[in-house]
Design a protein around this motif. Sequence first.
Motif, mmCIF file in Angstrom:
data_model
loop_
_atom_site.group_PDB
_atom_site.id
_atom_site.type_symbol
_atom_site.label_atom_id
_atom_site.label_comp_id
_atom_site.label_asym_id
_atom_site.label_seq_id
_atom_site.Cartn_x
_atom_site.Cartn_y
_atom_site.Cartn_z
ATOM 1 N N SER A 184 0.057 5.707 0.498
ATOM 2 C CA SER A 184 -1.388 5.453 0.600
ATOM 3 C C SER A 184 -2.008 4.892 -0.681
ATOM 4 O O SER A 184 -2.900 4.035 -0.590
ATOM 5 C CB SER A 184 -2.125 6.720 1.050
ATOM 6 N N PRO A 185 -1.603 5.315 -1.900
ATOM 7 C CA PRO A 185 -2.199 4.673 -3.076
ATOM 8 C C PRO A 185 -1.956 3.165 -3.128
ATOM 9 O O PRO A 185 -2.870 2.392 -3.450
ATOM 10 C CB PRO A 185 -1.526 5.400 -4.250
ATOM 11 N N GLN A 186 -0.737 2.732 -2.793
ATOM 12 C CA GLN A 186 -0.462 1.299 -2.798
ATOM 13 C C GLN A 186 -1.115 0.591 -1.620
ATOM 14 O O GLN A 186 -1.519 -0.562 -1.725
ATOM 15 C CB GLN A 186 1.052 1.052 -2.803
ATOM 16 N N ILE A 187 -1.228 1.291 -0.497
ATOM 17 C CA ILE A 187 -1.926 0.697 0.650
ATOM 18 C C ILE A 187 -3.375 0.417 0.284
ATOM 19 O O ILE A 187 -3.920 -0.662 0.577
ATOM 20 C CB ILE A 187 -1.834 1.620 1.876
ATOM 21 N N PHE A 188 -4.019 1.365 -0.392
ATOM 22 C CA PHE A 188 -5.410 1.159 -0.782
ATOM 23 C C PHE A 188 -5.540 0.085 -1.852
ATOM 24 O O PHE A 188 -6.564 -0.607 -1.914
ATOM 25 C CB PHE A 188 -6.030 2.478 -1.240
ATOM 26 N N GLN A 243 -14.919 2.125 -2.841
ATOM 27 C CA GLN A 243 -14.554 3.135 -3.823
ATOM 28 C C GLN A 243 -14.894 4.539 -3.334
ATOM 29 O O GLN A 243 -14.140 5.488 -3.581
ATOM 30 C CB GLN A 243 -15.260 2.852 -5.147
ATOM 31 N N VAL A 244 -16.017 4.690 -2.637
ATOM 32 C CA VAL A 244 -16.389 5.998 -2.093
ATOM 33 C C VAL A 244 -15.353 6.462 -1.071
ATOM 34 O O VAL A 244 -14.891 7.610 -1.100
ATOM 35 C CB VAL A 244 -17.792 5.931 -1.446
ATOM 36 N N VAL A 245 -14.967 5.554 -0.162
ATOM 37 C CA VAL A 245 -13.961 5.899 0.846
ATOM 38 C C VAL A 245 -12.616 6.205 0.188
ATOM 39 O O VAL A 245 -11.935 7.174 0.544
ATOM 40 C CB VAL A 245 -13.818 4.749 1.871
ATOM 41 N N LEU A 294 -8.164 9.532 -0.993
ATOM 42 C CA LEU A 294 -7.120 9.777 -1.992
ATOM 43 C C LEU A 294 -7.537 10.854 -2.992
ATOM 44 O O LEU A 294 -7.117 10.829 -4.152
ATOM 45 C CB LEU A 294 -6.792 8.484 -2.741
ATOM 46 N N ALA A 295 -8.341 11.803 -2.544
ATOM 47 C CA ALA A 295 -8.778 12.872 -3.450
ATOM 48 C C ALA A 295 -7.585 13.645 -4.008
ATOM 49 O O ALA A 295 -7.562 14.018 -5.195
ATOM 50 C CB ALA A 295 -9.728 13.823 -2.717
#
Length: 259
Positions: free
Chosen positions: A173-177, A238-240, A245-246
């Motif tokens: 998910s970090p790379q997806i975002f 950025q909010v999403v 990714l919290a």
Amino acid sequence: MRPVLLRLGFVLGLPAVLVALWWAASDGSTNVYWPPLRTILKTFPDVWTADRLRSDVLPSVARLAAGYATAAAAGVALGTVIGSYRRVRAVCEPVLEFLRAVPPPVLVPVIMLFAGIGDTMKIVVIASGCVWPVLLNTVEGVRAVDPVMAETARSYGIAGPARLRHLVLRSASPQIFAGLRQALSIGIILMVISEMFAASNGLGFTIVQFQRGFAIPDMWTGILVLGLLGFVLSALFQVVERRVLAWYHGLRAANRRSP
């Protein structure tokens, strides 16, 4: 309170400096193509009324949202499959590299032949450019899943949809975002380009109409609207991202605090 003010100063400091420089550099301009910033700002409320926002900005945002969502869904789905299976990756990689090298604006005339000149064409153009950063980042994210975590999941019998959801997509998910963030800026560019071809509304169409009518201050106000739209969409993203990714940002903060 002080950290909040300090952060706000960092966020607004550079834009304020750039606006001040633009104001000072253009203040005495007599060039018709480079009007003073005060003239542009004075023209802005007269041009971008509520009716124009509804007729031009909202259709552009709707096309961008549709193309971006299509690219995100296709990029994550295909990237997960390609990244998970080595043979599929070996077969698809040459084709993907070829297609990725073709600039999406070049495809606009071709897409017009198959999709017409309506909203479908514009959505396809946006999706065709946005899909690549999402797809490629998803592939790399899936390939980079921690082998220890993968082996642990196998040992506990976590397989199928549960493994995909809780291990593969979560790890990637970090790379997806990161890919989704890149795709957002590409989508805004392609939204404008697609609306310059056989369109009757939208930001790109309106800016071109102002340019063709030599309404140069009005054209500059359209460029400002594009910049403001990009800023708002980036802030929402950025909010999403922070919410989704919290766990990732919390883990990074904990690692920075650890000795």
